[in-house]
Design a protein around this motif. Sequence first.
Motif, PDB file in Angstrom:
ATOM      1  N   HIS A 106      49.582 104.821 -37.077  1.00 36.70           N
ATOM      2  CA  HIS A 106      48.475 103.937 -36.695  1.00 36.70           C
ATOM      3  C   HIS A 106      47.330 104.057 -37.705  1.00 36.70           C
ATOM      4  N   GLU A 117      48.142 102.308 -40.953  1.00 34.45           N
ATOM      5  CA  GLU A 117      47.946 100.862 -40.825  1.00 34.45           C
ATOM      6  C   GLU A 117      46.455 100.519 -40.857  1.00 34.45           C
ATOM      7  N   TRP A 118      45.650 101.360 -40.226  1.00 34.82           N
ATOM      8  CA  TRP A 118      44.206 101.138 -40.214  1.00 34.82           C
ATOM      9  C   TRP A 118      43.647 101.236 -41.640  1.00 34.82           C
ATOM     10  N   GLY A 178      45.312 100.653 -44.412  1.00 33.82           N
ATOM     11  CA  GLY A 178      45.773  99.444 -45.107  1.00 33.82           C
ATOM     12  C   GLY A 178      44.936  98.230 -44.752  1.00 33.82           C
ATOM     13  N   PHE A 179      44.647  98.085 -43.464  1.00 34.17           N
ATOM     14  CA  PHE A 179      43.808  96.971 -43.022  1.00 34.17           C
ATOM     15  C   PHE A 179      42.406  97.080 -43.619  1.00 34.17           C
ATOM     16  N   ALA A 180      41.847  98.288 -43.606  1.00 32.60           N
ATOM     17  CA  ALA A 180      40.499  98.502 -44.148  1.00 32.60           C
ATOM     18  C   ALA A 180      40.464  98.225 -45.651  1.00 32.60           C
ATOM     19  N   ASN A 234      42.388  96.124 -47.229  1.00 33.51           N
ATOM     20  CA  ASN A 234      42.465  94.677 -47.339  1.00 33.51           C
ATOM     21  C   ASN A 234      41.090  94.049 -47.082  1.00 33.51           C
ATOM     22  N   GLN A 235      40.379  94.549 -46.078  1.00 33.76           N
ATOM     23  CA  GLN A 235      39.042  94.029 -45.777  1.00 33.76           C
ATOM     24  C   GLN A 235      38.074  94.285 -46.934  1.00 33.76           C
TER      25      GLN A 235
END
Length: 139
Positions: A74, A77-78, A80-82, A84-85
């Motif tokens: 988890h 993934e967080w 990776g998302f961060a 990307n942001q």
Amino acid sequence: MKTRFSSLVKLKKSTMQRSERVMQQANADLNSATIALQMSYNSLEDVESPRIGIMGDMLASRTLLDSQRGVIEHNREWVGFAENQVNLAKKQLKLDMIEHEKFKYLELEEIKKEIKKKKLQEVKDLDEVALMTYKGKDK
């Protein structure tokens, strides 16, 4: 000096500042995600499996390890998302900075034109005054 681009420059500057704040927030989120991921790795290292004992302890340890691996996934993934942001925020900030600089340049060019126009008018006025005083001396 106020030009037709002044209000646009102010608008683009506020948009750029908003993008800077979004970028800072995205960086803060990325740092939080990275810290959480590191903490979950540390927690995984802290979990010890029993080498001897009853089967219930072994199953509980295995469940705890699986749970910790889920937390790690988890957090990955967080992160990776961060990331990307942050990349999206960088792109938007770059676009906003370009727009701001473009309108700032246009405003500066407009100001230069106005100054040149005023200087030319001042030269014409001085020439006219010089001609009037010259003609006045002949009489």
